[in-house]
Design a protein around this motif. Structure first.
Motif, PDB file in Angstrom:
ATOM      1  N   GLU A   1     101.161  73.348 -19.607  1.00 34.75           N
ATOM      2  CA  GLU A   1     101.804  73.906 -20.810  1.00 34.75           C
ATOM      3  C   GLU A   1     101.492  75.324 -20.881  1.00 34.75           C
ATOM      4  O   GLU A   1     100.192  75.446 -21.212  1.00 34.75           O
ATOM      5  CB  GLU A   1     102.046  73.135 -21.923  1.00 34.75           C
ATOM      6  CG  GLU A   1     102.814  73.870 -23.020  1.00 34.75           C
ATOM      7  CD  GLU A   1     104.120  74.060 -23.001  1.00 34.75           C
ATOM      8  OE1 GLU A   1     104.409  75.350 -22.925  1.00 34.75           O
ATOM      9  OE2 GLU A   1     104.947  73.161 -22.627  1.00 34.75           O
TER      10      GLU A   1
ATOM     11  N   THR B   1      98.970  77.304 -16.268  1.00 34.47           N
ATOM     12  CA  THR B   1      99.799  77.854 -15.138  1.00 34.47           C
ATOM     13  C   THR B   1      99.960  76.563 -13.974  1.00 34.47           C
ATOM     14  O   THR B   1      99.068  75.494 -14.083  1.00 34.47           O
ATOM     15  CB  THR B   1      99.042  78.909 -14.338  1.00 34.47           C
ATOM     16  OG1 THR B   1      98.027  78.511 -13.428  1.00 34.47           O
ATOM     17  CG2 THR B   1      98.727  79.954 -15.198  1.00 34.47           C
TER      18      THR B   1
ATOM     19  N   ASP C   1     105.624  71.314 -17.663  1.00 36.38           N
ATOM     20  CA  ASP C   1     106.267  72.227 -17.897  1.00 36.38           C
ATOM     21  C   ASP C   1     107.019  72.897 -16.906  1.00 36.38           C
ATOM     22  O   ASP C   1     106.280  73.298 -15.808  1.00 36.38           O
ATOM     23  CB  ASP C   1     105.832  73.344 -18.930  1.00 36.38           C
ATOM     24  CG  ASP C   1     106.756  74.251 -19.582  1.00 36.38           C
ATOM     25  OD1 ASP C   1     107.962  73.939 -19.511  1.00 36.38           O
ATOM     26  OD2 ASP C   1     106.536  75.352 -19.757  1.00 36.38           O
ATOM     27  N   ILE C   2     108.357  72.964 -16.882  1.00 31.46           N
ATOM     28  CA  ILE C   2     109.020  73.678 -15.650  1.00 31.46           C
ATOM     29  C   ILE C   2     108.817  75.288 -15.601  1.00 31.46           C
ATOM     30  O   ILE C   2     108.596  75.636 -14.382  1.00 31.46           O
ATOM     31  CB  ILE C   2     110.551  73.616 -15.600  1.00 31.46           C
ATOM     32  CG1 ILE C   2     110.614  72.153 -15.347  1.00 31.46           C
ATOM     33  CG2 ILE C   2     111.242  74.424 -14.714  1.00 31.46           C
ATOM     34  CD1 ILE C   2     112.361  71.600 -15.414  1.00 31.46           C
ATOM     35  N   LYS C   3     108.847  75.949 -16.609  1.00 31.88           N
ATOM     36  CA  LYS C   3     108.678  77.407 -16.548  1.00 31.88           C
ATOM     37  C   LYS C   3     107.416  77.653 -16.986  1.00 31.88           C
ATOM     38  O   LYS C   3     106.845  77.813 -18.197  1.00 31.88           O
ATOM     39  CB  LYS C   3     109.781  78.117 -17.495  1.00 31.88           C
ATOM     40  CG  LYS C   3     111.261  77.541 -17.066  1.00 31.88           C
ATOM     41  CD  LYS C   3     111.988  78.916 -17.113  1.00 31.88           C
ATOM     42  CE  LYS C   3     113.615  78.482 -17.016  1.00 31.88           C
ATOM     43  NZ  LYS C   3     114.128  78.081 -15.694  1.00 31.88           N
ATOM     44  N   MET C   4     106.427  78.284 -16.104  1.00 33.36           N
ATOM     45  CA  MET C   4     105.108  78.707 -16.229  1.00 33.36           C
ATOM     46  C   MET C   4     104.808  79.742 -15.238  1.00 33.36           C
ATOM     47  O   MET C   4     105.421  80.161 -14.512  1.00 33.36           O
ATOM     48  CB  MET C   4     104.074  77.567 -15.869  1.00 33.36           C
ATOM     49  CG  MET C   4     104.071  76.449 -16.797  1.00 33.36           C
ATOM     50  SD  MET C   4     102.651  75.250 -16.480  1.00 33.36           S
ATOM     51  CE  MET C   4     103.360  74.418 -15.047  1.00 33.36           C
TER      52      MET C   4
ATOM     53  N   THR D   1     105.770  77.934 -10.848  1.00 30.98           N
ATOM     54  CA  THR D   1     106.471  76.948 -11.718  1.00 30.98           C
ATOM     55  C   THR D   1     105.944  75.544 -11.578  1.00 30.98           C
ATOM     56  O   THR D   1     105.405  75.420 -10.449  1.00 30.98           O
ATOM     57  CB  THR D   1     107.888  77.166 -11.270  1.00 30.98           C
ATOM     58  OG1 THR D   1     108.434  76.340 -10.009  1.00 30.98           O
ATOM     59  CG2 THR D   1     108.538  78.509 -11.320  1.00 30.98           C
TER      60      THR D   1
ATOM     61  N   SER E   1     111.057  70.722 -20.459  1.00 30.24           N
ATOM     62  CA  SER E   1     111.859  71.748 -20.233  1.00 30.24           C
ATOM     63  C   SER E   1     112.662  72.089 -21.420  1.00 30.24           C
ATOM     64  O   SER E   1     113.171  71.038 -21.889  1.00 30.24           O
ATOM     65  CB  SER E   1     112.309  72.218 -19.176  1.00 30.24           C
ATOM     66  OG  SER E   1     112.995  73.309 -19.157  1.00 30.24           O
TER      67      SER E   1
ATOM     68  N   TYR F   1     114.872  74.234 -21.260  1.00 37.88           N
ATOM     69  CA  TYR F   1     115.921  74.902 -20.360  1.00 37.88           C
ATOM     70  C   TYR F   1     116.401  73.534 -19.488  1.00 37.88           C
ATOM     71  O   TYR F   1     116.356  73.897 -18.381  1.00 37.88           O
ATOM     72  CB  TYR F   1     115.649  76.229 -19.549  1.00 37.88           C
ATOM     73  CG  TYR F   1     114.612  77.124 -20.515  1.00 37.88           C
ATOM     74  CD1 TYR F   1     115.471  78.014 -21.538  1.00 37.88           C
ATOM     75  CD2 TYR F   1     113.677  77.262 -20.322  1.00 37.88           C
ATOM     76  CE1 TYR F   1     114.762  78.672 -22.156  1.00 37.88           C
ATOM     77  CE2 TYR F   1     112.752  77.966 -21.188  1.00 37.88           C
ATOM     78  CZ  TYR F   1     113.741  78.725 -22.219  1.00 37.88           C
ATOM     79  OH  TYR F   1     112.699  79.724 -23.017  1.00 37.88           O
TER      80      TYR F   1
ATOM     81  N   ASP G   1     118.128  72.032 -12.613  1.00 42.72           N
ATOM     82  CA  ASP G   1     116.632  72.162 -12.733  1.00 42.72           C
ATOM     83  C   ASP G   1     116.271  70.386 -12.480  1.00 42.72           C
ATOM     84  O   ASP G   1     115.275  70.357 -11.798  1.00 42.72           O
ATOM     85  CB  ASP G   1     116.124  72.683 -14.141  1.00 42.72           C
ATOM     86  CG  ASP G   1     116.245  73.995 -14.102  1.00 42.72           C
ATOM     87  OD1 ASP G   1     116.265  74.936 -12.936  1.00 42.72           O
ATOM     88  OD2 ASP G   1     116.133  74.725 -15.011  1.00 42.72           O
TER      89      ASP G   1
END
Length: 136
Positions: free
Chosen positions: A20, A44, A63-66, A70, A91, A93, A98
């Motif tokens: 995260e 990351t 987490d999906i968005k990093m 990713t 996520s 999102y 996704d």
């Protein structure tokens, strides 16, 4: 024959890797989980892979968005070497595409942000049923 050395027993608490990048999201997860589990943090996707490769991880919250890589890219890399470790994608999102891509890449489960404490604990319990959520 034991000559007075003391035996040490391994820590029986489960270790969860939390991938995260947002401090506030990590702090929430830390607050919910730290009394019950050992925690490691990656900011990351690349760092998540490195910490996973060091061993001792029982479950990954990804987490999906990093940045750098990713969560889904990290998931794909981890699944190349370990098909069984539970990886729960998270996520804010939560687009169907996704979630479908994460499932196809080998995600064990999916939770949405904002994190619901009851859902989080229930999801983790599906994969680590020995965690006791009561403070002794």
């Amino acid at each position: 024959m034991n000559t007075g050395t003391t035996e040490t027993f391994p820590n029986t608490r489960r270790t969860i890797l939390i991938a995260e990048d947002e401090d506030s999201n990590y702090l929430l997860l830390y607050t919910i989980l730290s009394k019950f589990c050992n925690l490691k943090r990656a900011k990351t996707g690349k760092e998540a892979i490195t910490l996973f490769e060091e061993g001792g991880i029982d479950l990954i919250l990804m987490d999906i968005k990093m940045p750098e890589m990713t969560g889904i890219e990290a998931l794909v890399e981890i699944r190349k070497t370990d098909k069984t470790i539970p990886i729960v994608m998270q996520s804010a999102y939560a687009f169907d595409v996704d979630m479908e891509y994460a499932r196809n890449a080998g995600a064990s489960d999916f939770i949405t942000k904002p994190i619901n404490q009851k859902v989080l604990k229930s999801t983790i319990s599906n994969y680590c049923p020995d965690i006791e959520w009561q403070v002794k």
